[in-house]
Design an enzyme around this catalytic site. Sequence first.
Site, PDB file in Angstrom:
ATOM      1  N   LYS A 157      15.019   1.270  75.621  1.00 34.75           N
ATOM      2  CA  LYS A 157      13.708   1.272  76.324  1.00 34.75           C
ATOM      3  C   LYS A 157      12.599   2.288  75.456  1.00 34.75           C
ATOM      4  CE  LYS A 157      11.702   4.428  79.216  1.00 34.75           C
ATOM      5  NZ  LYS A 157      10.324   4.411  78.932  1.00 34.75           N
ATOM      6  N   GLU A 231      18.148  14.295  71.365  1.00 34.35           N
ATOM      7  CA  GLU A 231      17.316  14.871  70.127  1.00 34.35           C
ATOM      8  C   GLU A 231      16.183  15.456  70.802  1.00 34.35           C
ATOM      9  OE1 GLU A 231      14.942  15.808  67.691  1.00 34.35           O
ATOM     10  OE2 GLU A 231      14.840  13.559  66.921  1.00 34.35           O
ATOM     11  N   CYS A 265       8.778  16.246  65.590  1.00 34.03           N
ATOM     12  CA  CYS A 265       9.755  17.341  66.029  1.00 34.03           C
ATOM     13  C   CYS A 265      10.197  18.277  65.026  1.00 34.03           C
ATOM     14  CB  CYS A 265      10.805  16.726  66.851  1.00 34.03           C
ATOM     15  SG  CYS A 265      12.246  15.767  65.740  1.00 34.03           S
ATOM     16  N   GLU A 351       6.278  23.995  71.734  1.00 34.37           N
ATOM     17  CA  GLU A 351       5.909  23.102  71.098  1.00 34.37           C
ATOM     18  C   GLU A 351       4.781  22.286  71.185  1.00 34.37           C
ATOM     19  OE1 GLU A 351       8.528  19.198  69.000  1.00 34.37           O
ATOM     20  OE2 GLU A 351       8.609  19.477  71.116  1.00 34.37           O
TER      21      GLU A 351
END
Length: 448
Positions: A157, A231, A265, A351
């Site tokens: 997905k 992750e 990331c 972040e």
Amino acid sequence: MIHQDVVDPRTGEVYHRMPTASSTESTDAVRAAAIAFETWRSVTPGERQDVLLALADAIVEQAPELAAAECRNTGKDHAEVLEEEIPAAVDVLRFMAGAARGVPGPTAGEYVRGYSSQVAREPVGVCALITPWNHPLGSAVDKLAPALAAGNTVVLKPAETTPMSTLLLGEICNQVLPPGVVNVVCGDRDTGRALVVDPLTALVSLTGSTRAGAEVTTAAGLAGIKRLHLELGGDAPAIVLADADLAEAAEGIAEAAFYNAGQDCTAACRVLVAAEVHDRLVTLLAERAARTEVGPLNSRAHLSRVAAYLEGLPEHATVVTGGTPTPGPGFFFPPTVVTGVRQDDAIVQHEVFGPVLTVQPFTDEDDAIRLANDVPFGLAASVWSRDAATGARLARHIDAGTVWINCHGVYATEMPHGGFKHSGYGKDLSIHALDSYSRIKHVMSRTT
């Protein structure tokens, strides 16, 4: 039927309407994968290798079409995708094609007198692979390759804003692989949740935000005992020692901070620099930022999110360059350098996921390590120093899954990628990725 608008982030215009998979369609995809698993699990490693190599070749043949879909959907530079990202994805497939044929493990033997033991590595079953919008094609292959190499079937997905290259990848897979081995469903968070809680899904592999990881963990726990590979977010520090080559450090950090508009990331978003060279490095970073052009952010909502961090800066922080959205069509935000921040500021602890880097001074190595580790994340970091012993010493104390020395954001397919703390667990790339997509069985026989 519900549809999701697909937007070109360079123009902000809708160019496609993507049907959202219904709960029935998601269930059907999982069932198809479960049926295919009964045959695919018995395919030998050598036969799986042949199929994965054929898939890699098919991707090479259709690389222009894949690059066009990826770039239209993400706003990335076409040459960068065609010359760097697709070859990297192909390399992952080719590596995993052979890796499953040589996975190390305990040897068979008599470990208890009168009993013979052997260890078998088995596929886990149907894997739900949920990918992010920042690297839709690359992330899909990073998950798909080890899952298939280990003998699993998958339901893939993509993120709802970036489905196009994944759909094309699914078509290529169906040209090469048996029916039902690879299935693609498009949709929103509810579609992903349906895959997570489906009783036939044995493993969920997610690349996404820490919030998304927490939601998947909760949903998977409520659905029963289900394996997870996560992750998640990052907030990578780049530690610059006083003896570092500052010009080299500024160049490497800026490249890693502003690549893909900072939507990565492992982006080098927190610069920690020895106090005595702080001002010089800030000047170099600001100069590099001012002459750097970046692509668009993923969506209007994400543009607003990044801008909010800058709008909400405390008075003690200073924007050296950038800091406000670029006027005009599309979702652009300029490379931004911020100084004067404190460790508990939101822009340091969270972040941002945009082309924004903060710069903080440190007094000594212990202070640098404290600042580097004092965030919830632990995905990646870098150390910049002319002294090899210093780099190695700091690397041992940094709480991150990858530490680069005098570089940042360099990957090798043979080396693992994955984080600690709120950055998740499980490894992509390398032979270690097969561990997430395999289960280990001990078989013991009485011999006397």
